[in-house]
Motif scaffolding. Structure first.
Motif, mmCIF file in Angstrom:
data_model
loop_
_atom_site.group_PDB
_atom_site.id
_atom_site.type_symbol
_atom_site.label_atom_id
_atom_site.label_comp_id
_atom_site.label_asym_id
_atom_site.label_seq_id
_atom_site.Cartn_x
_atom_site.Cartn_y
_atom_site.Cartn_z
ATOM 1 N N LEU A 1 -0.111 -7.440 -6.352
ATOM 2 C CA LEU A 1 0.358 -6.943 -5.052
ATOM 3 C C LEU A 1 0.633 -8.094 -4.106
ATOM 4 C CD1 LEU A 1 -1.594 -3.846 -3.732
ATOM 5 C CD2 LEU A 1 0.866 -4.174 -4.007
ATOM 6 N N LEU B 1 3.868 -8.702 -1.812
ATOM 7 C CA LEU B 1 3.816 -8.414 -0.376
ATOM 8 C C LEU B 1 3.154 -9.500 0.448
ATOM 9 C CD1 LEU B 1 2.658 -4.749 -0.823
ATOM 10 C CD2 LEU B 1 4.939 -5.450 -0.140
ATOM 11 N N ALA C 1 -1.522 -11.051 3.073
ATOM 12 C CA ALA C 1 -1.864 -10.342 4.302
ATOM 13 C C ALA C 1 -1.845 -8.836 4.102
ATOM 14 C CB ALA C 1 -0.890 -10.746 5.400
ATOM 15 N N ALA C 2 -1.082 -8.380 3.124
ATOM 16 C CA ALA C 2 -0.966 -6.945 2.927
ATOM 17 C C ALA C 2 -2.181 -6.348 2.224
ATOM 18 C CB ALA C 2 0.290 -6.629 2.124
ATOM 19 N N THR D 1 -6.181 -5.326 1.582
ATOM 20 C CA THR D 1 -7.380 -5.016 2.354
ATOM 21 C C THR D 1 -8.396 -6.119 2.097
ATOM 22 O OG1 THR D 1 -8.327 -3.793 0.520
ATOM 23 C CG2 THR D 1 -7.029 -2.532 2.084
ATOM 24 N N VAL E 1 2.287 1.723 -1.137
ATOM 25 C CA VAL E 1 1.514 0.494 -0.967
ATOM 26 C C VAL E 1 2.169 -0.646 -1.738
ATOM 27 C CG1 VAL E 1 -0.708 -0.603 -1.428
ATOM 28 C CG2 VAL E 1 -0.629 1.731 -0.535
ATOM 29 N N ARG E 2 2.640 -0.332 -2.919
ATOM 30 C CA ARG E 2 3.278 -1.363 -3.733
ATOM 31 C C ARG E 2 4.526 -1.919 -3.055
ATOM 32 N NH1 ARG E 2 1.244 0.975 -8.307
ATOM 33 N NH2 ARG E 2 2.756 2.647 -8.367
ATOM 34 N N LEU E 3 5.213 -1.046 -2.338
ATOM 35 C CA LEU E 3 6.465 -1.492 -1.729
ATOM 36 C C LEU E 3 6.265 -2.116 -0.355
ATOM 37 C CD1 LEU E 3 8.766 1.499 -2.755
ATOM 38 C CD2 LEU E 3 8.754 -0.826 -3.690
ATOM 39 N N ILE E 4 5.365 -1.529 0.429
ATOM 40 C CA ILE E 4 5.270 -1.964 1.818
ATOM 41 C C ILE E 4 3.905 -2.550 2.164
ATOM 42 C CG2 ILE E 4 5.914 -1.327 4.173
ATOM 43 C CD1 ILE E 4 7.092 1.225 3.076
ATOM 44 N N GLY E 5 2.887 -2.175 1.445
ATOM 45 C CA GLY E 5 1.555 -2.670 1.770
ATOM 46 C C GLY E 5 0.686 -1.567 2.339
ATOM 47 N N ILE E 6 -0.596 -1.821 2.312
ATOM 48 C CA ILE E 6 -1.569 -0.798 2.682
ATOM 49 C C ILE E 6 -1.449 -0.421 4.159
ATOM 50 C CG2 ILE E 6 -3.387 -2.486 3.202
ATOM 51 C CD1 ILE E 6 -4.216 0.588 1.228
ATOM 52 N N ASP E 7 -0.938 -1.345 4.980
ATOM 53 C CA ASP E 7 -0.837 -1.073 6.413
ATOM 54 C C ASP E 7 0.118 0.069 6.727
ATOM 55 O OD1 ASP E 7 -2.618 -3.013 6.899
ATOM 56 O OD2 ASP E 7 -1.108 -4.585 7.290
ATOM 57 N N ARG F 1 -5.160 6.783 3.862
ATOM 58 C CA ARG F 1 -6.086 5.846 3.219
ATOM 59 C C ARG F 1 -7.336 6.559 2.743
ATOM 60 N NH1 ARG F 1 -7.412 0.523 6.086
ATOM 61 N NH2 ARG F 1 -8.704 0.442 4.235
#
Ligand SMILES: Nc1ncnc2c1ncn2[C@@H]1O[C@H](COP(=O)(O)OP(=O)(O)OP(=O)(O)O)[C@@H](O)[C@H]1O
Ligand SMILES: [Mg+2]
Lengths: 491, 594
Positions: A406, A410, A413-414, A416, B478-484, B491
């Motif tokens: 990941l 990304l 920073a992305a 957790t 999440v894979r494309l943009i991230g957990i944020d 979540r």
């Protein structure tokens, strides 16, 4: 077909058969195709029979009956058919299968891929001759392999534990250090608390002289050569002979293990070359090819070799097998690694990516597996925490690798916070646990302690695969120790 | 003994295939003895007097001109007391007796009867003299093991009147009953029947399966259940856990009789069963599992033709126990090896190949095999029912599900447990994909599950599946943009799904407690896992902090419910209460601080 039973010299055709001391020589080869000969007008020929072929040059070759149909016999020539002509070449059927003469004098000797001396010494005086095909071990007579072999290599001992009687291949690629790893295993393998050392039966199929010499030198240096038998079919030796080599190897190994009570370690390299020889025969026979041209019976063929390892009830000895194969195009789904994986009891996979990252040995831990570890580890064998520990290490490493992937896409920073911790763990794990010097021989407790030392990088709540008592005894202890050394550093 | 004119002559030997002439008196699928070594073979092709024979033993050293002796009998198994706890090869030769006779290696031409001839069994009659009986009626019983009452039945095609019935100790060859058939002919009956393996045993009628066959494996029972009398397949690449699943089912499935067929797989896996099963206790009776198990072992190093026969040998024995009114489960590991044996023989016969070199009749054979499973009304005047469930492992090359054996199997079986390499690599076991697998029995078992476990379990299982599906979609984001990119609610779904996977679906077959979970324990565990999600979600709505919810220490207790022994499973609802309490105290705390 006209009968050619009576030896006579009337015509050329009947003259082609000569009767010598009750043995019939046929001069009736009617076709030659690749490594195969078709001989006609034969009588009393048996399937799988050993054949001798006399060339006009005086050269003598060996072959085996692949199929017999009425008076026609199809023969596979181990040394290939170059120079064999229709008419002048004589074929003699020996009335028995291919055998190997065995005795304890095998140890310390070097033979060719068919079991003929290659070291200049005279042939040994055999105690008995054994058919190289052997017989299937009765599953009822097996005893389950469960004695831990310490190889001193953490990613084997800790994660993919090898046990006595197991068959555990190295899946590698060309240019990867599989030979070094195999040599390290031979050097370091021992049973805790036992004195005796392994006898080594080494089978080379189509590897280069240099590769073979690497093993021989290493065996010599460590003294292993005296308790080793080598069967060498090198790259410039006849390819078809390779089909016999692993069977010769196992005939020697079975004798040493189950008749003479040795613990035998068999190294076979390179299985890929063996399979290619088999494919050549299959193609010459115009069989319907299976995947990638390999014959449909490749699974069964490999199984009749690999399954000759193991332990047997009431016998002291054992055969542990480490076959090495180079995966064509590093592809695990290629039929050779694929079918091998379906037969062996796990696999150790070497990865080019890790090799480039200077992880050495470059063992790709996640797809590697030892299926027999579960009964070879734990209290009294390795340590009570072993099972929980490797389950946890695997789960944590898998998650760390996922996070790392990941992060590549990304950016870190992305992730957790917890994913970052897992990623850090995975890095340290590769650097400290998987990587190890070729001559570093780690004890099992060193390996296990190292595992905990790494796991404490992660929160206790994440230790889902670990039993409470092991958490307290090992995780907490490692954490406390770490804290103490930190404090010491600080002061 | 054969008359001389019946004896055939070998023309050709090619691996396990022998062609012989002069076989005019034989029929298709007859057993023959090849050469003076008397290797066992079966006729698989007849053209005039010329027979193609698949030989069940190694043919090295055999050649043209040698004799072939017909037996004029089809390949059959012996059925009667002595089957349970036995280990046979693919053509029902007892491997233990072979070892006693020829040592650790199997030599050729061994002939040993499948059922022990010397042993005496206590036959307890169930019928009286003068009674009318018909096919399938139970003449008497033998207590074969503590777990299996062997019911001696009137063999197929026979009915009439009992003229004599015995009581006491007999061997399988002694007459225990005499029946006068409808033509007035007296027939002596022993405790042993013979049945040709390639012919399904008859029954009165089939019914649709409806009762869950619990397996103690959470992902199976909760998401993709099997039925008593149902069929399932487990395809997956090497090392993905097919054999462990088959072993787990053989150990813990709620069946009365287990037939385990090791078809072309590893010798050590059979040894494992032989060592473990006598030690392990059946969760219901506490008796050793071996006492309900029959093993067929034709490992990969044993002759390939006998591998082809092994699945038929296994299923015929299974049908025989089904006919007694038992719930039987048969595991075949691996059906791919059976198919490959077919392919090898077919290739030697030079038949027209179909896909991947497999014979054109591959899918017909696979369908016929699974069709022998089912919930049936047994023959006989009582209305007993028997069930035969079949679970086949499939080993496709490279794990590729487009393999012809996988495809042919999927067309007939009702349950698909899809094993995935990636799950196995992460040591998530059983590596059954929770998204790709299916069970067509889910609606059929709903009623019986509701009766025993209550409707809540069914609701919970649906909700858990929904969360897993949502997780899959969210993971893509999440894979494309991230957990944020995810909201706290999303979540939380991710967290809940992770907990379902790690705390519920993951199950370690080698952990003494985790290896088996009763349906009730499964229901309680799932309830606790979901309770966390439901309460946390409410708390989130009420303004609680997500990280606080995720880091709640009580979640560790949920993760450990798997290690709670069956006897203590009432502790799980208490943990669930602790979850509720912990979340509400979190809420209280937050109310105070804000
Ligand atoms: N439920 C489980 N719990 C713990 N470990 C498991 C479980 N299932 C599988 N494993 C692990 O995975 C290994 C491989 O499983 P298994 O032998 O069943 O694979 P397989 O699919 O039968 O492979 P093959 O096709 O080569 O026979 C096991 O030896 C074990 O270590
Ligand atoms: Mg398996």
């Amino acid at each position: 077909m006209t009968s050619q039973k009576t030896p006579s010299t009337k015509t050329e055709k009947t003259a082609s058969k000569q009767k010598l001391r009750g043995i019939i020589d046929y001069q009736t080869i009617t076709s030659v195709s690749g490594p195969l000969l078709l001989v006609e007008g034969v009588e009393g020929v048996k399937y799988e029979e050993l054949v001798e072929i006399f060339l006009p040059s005086g050269e003598r070759r060996r072959g085996r009956v692949l199929e017999v149909n009425q008076d026609k016999a199809l023969i596979q020539v181990f040394e290939g058919s170059a120079g064999i002509g229709i008419g002048q070449t004589r074929v003699r059927f020996l009335g028995k299968g291919i055998t190997l003469g065995v005795s304890e004098e095998l140890l310390g000797r070097v033979f060719d891929g068919l079991g003929r001396p290659r070291d200049g010494s005279p042939p040994l005086i055999p105690e008995e001759f054994r058919d190289i095909n052997g017989l299937p071990i009765n599953p009822y007579a097996r005893s389950y392999p469960n004695e831990f072999i310490q190889t001193g290599i953490s990613c084997i001992d800790g994660l993919n534990t090898l046990v006595r009687g197991q068959k555990l291949p190295l899946f590698s690629g060309s240019g990867l250090p599989h030979n070094r790893m195999a040599a390290q295993i031979v050097r370091q393998a021992r049973i805790l608390g036992a004195e005796e050392e392994f006898a080594v039966v080494f089978g080379a199929m189509g590897i280069t002289f240099e590769e073979a010499q690497f093993f021989i030198d290493d065996f010599r240096r460590t003294g292993a050569l005296e308790r080793a038998v080598l069967f060498l079919n090198l790259a410039d030796d006849p390819a078809i002979e390779r089909i016999a080599t692993p069977r010769v190897v196992f005939t020697a190994a079975e004798y040493l293990a189950f008749t003479k009570d040795y613990h035998v370690l068999v190294i076979l390299t390179d299985i890929t070359n063996y399979c290619e020889a088999l494919r050549e025969i299959s193609a010459a026979r115009k069989e319907i090819p299976g995947r990638r041209g390999y014959p449909g019976y490749l699974y069964t063929d490999l199984a009749t070799i690999y399954e000759r390892s193991g332990r047997i009830k009431g016998s002291e000895g054992s055969i542990t097998l480490i076959p090495i194969l180079t995966m064509p195009e590093d592809d695990k789904t290629h039929p050779i690694p694929d079918l091998t994986g379906y037969i062996t009891e796990g696999q150790i996979i070497l990865s080019r990516t890790l090799h480039h990252k200077n992880v050495s040995p470059p063992v790709d831990v996640l797809p590697s597996l030892s299926r027999l570890k579960d009964k070879g580890i734990g209290a009294g064998k390795t340590r009570e925490d072993h099972a929980d520990l490797f389950n946890q290490l695997y789960a944590a490493y898998a998650r760390g690798k996922e996070a790392a992937e990941l992060a590549v896409i990304l950016g870190e920073a992305a992730l957790t916070d917890i994913d970052k911790q897992f990623m850090g763990f995975a890095e340290s794990f590769e650097r400290r646990y998987v990587s190890q010097d070729e001559y570093e021989d780690r004890t099992i407790s060193e390996t296990l302690d190292l595992g905990w030392e790494l796991l404490i990088m992660l929160p206790r709540a994440e230790m889902k695969r670990v039993r409470d008592e092991n958490l307290v005894k090992y995780y907490d202890k490692a954490a406390a120790k770490f804290k103490k050394s930190e404090e010491k550093h600080a002061s | 003994m054969n008359r001389a004119e019946d004896v055939g002559r070998i023309l050709k030997v090619s691996g396990p295939l022998v062609v012989a002439e002069g076989m005019g008196t034989s029929r298709m699928y007859d057993v023959v003895k090849v050469s003076e070594k008397r290797l066992i073979g079966e006729i698989i092709g007849l053209e005039g007097k010329r027979a193609s024979i698949q030989v069940y033993e190694d043919t090295g050293g055999i050649g043209p001109g040698e004799p072939v002796y017909p037996t004029h009998d089809p390949l059959s198994v012996e059925l009667g007391p002595g089957l349970v706890a036995a280990i046979y090869d693919g053509i029902q030769r007892p491997l233990s007796d072979i070892a006693a006779r020829t040592g650790s290696f199997i030599s050729r031409g061994v002939e040993i009867p499948a059922l022990p001839r010397e042993r005496r069994w206590n036959f307890v009659p169930q019928v009286k003299k003068g009674q009318k009986v018909t096919v399938g009626d139970i003449l008497g019983t033998v207590s074969e093991t503590v777990l299996i009452e062997h019911r001696i039945m009137v063999p197929p095609d026979l009915s009439g009147e009992i003229v004599e019935i015995k009581k006491g100790m007999f061997t399988v060859e002694d007459t225990v009953a005499v029946i006068k058939d409808k033509d007035g002919k007296k027939v002596n009956l022993t405790m042993m029947q013979r049945w040709p393996v390639r012919r399904p045993r008859p029954y009165k009628r089939k019914h649709a399966p409806y009762e869950i066959l619990s397996t103690g494996q959470r992902v199976i029972d909760t998401f993709y259940p099997l039925c008593k009398g149902g069929t399932a397949c487990v395809p997956g690449p090497f090392g993905s856990g097919k054999t462990v699943i088959q072993h787990q089912l053989a150990k813990w499935a709620d069946a009365e009789v287990i037939i385990y067929v090791g078809c072309g797989e590893r010798g050590n896996e059979m040894t494992d069963v032989l060592i473990e099963f006598p030690e392990l206790a059946d969760p219901k009776s506490g008796e050793p599992l071996m006492k309900r198990t029959v093993l067929i072992a034709n490992t990969s190093n044993m002759p390939v033709a006998a591998r082809e026969a092994s699945v038929y040998t296994g299923i015929t024995i299974a049908e025989y126990f089904r006919d007694m009114g038992y719930s039987v489960a048969l595991m075949a590991d691996s059906t791919s090896r059976w198919a490959e044996a077919m392919r090898e023989i077919s290739g030697r016969l030079e038949e027209m190949p179909g896909e991947e070199g497999y014979p054109a009749y591959l899918s017909a054979r696979i369908a016929e095999f699974y069709e022998r499973a089912g919930l049936v009304e047994c023959l006989g005047s009582d209305d007993r029912r028997g069930a035969l469930s079949v679970i086949g492992a499939v080993s496709p090359p490279g794990g590729d599900l487009s393999d012809p054996v996988v495809q042919a199997t999927l067309r007939v079986v009702k349950v698909f447990w899809s094993l995935e390499a990636n799950l196995a690599y992460a040591r998530h076991f059983p590596a059954i994909s929770w998204l790709r697998s299916y069970s067509l029995y889910t609606p059929s078992v709903a009623e019986s599950v509701r009766e025993t476990l209550g409707a809540k379990f069914l609701e919970d299982s649906k909700e858990a599946m929904r969360l897993l599906q949502e997780e899959d979609e969210l993971a893509e984001i999440v894979r494309l943009i991230g957990i944020d990119a995810l909201s706290p609610k999303e979540r939380l779904i991710m967290e809940a799904a992770r907990s379902i996977r790690e705390d519920f679906l993951h199950q370690n077959a080698f952990h003494e407690i985790d290896t088996y979970a009763s349906l009730d324990k499964q229901a309680k565990m799932l309830s606790a896992v979901l309770r966390y999600y439901r309460e946390a979600r409410k708390a989130l709505d009420a303004g609680a902090d997500l990280d606080d919810l995720i880091e709640l220490p009580v979640r560790e207790k949920i993760a450990r419910t798997r290690y709670i022994p069956e006897g203590d499973r009432e502790r799980i609802p208490k943990i669930e209460e602790e979850v509720v309490e912990a979340i509400s105290s979190l809420k209280r705390k937050e109310e105070v601080t804000s």
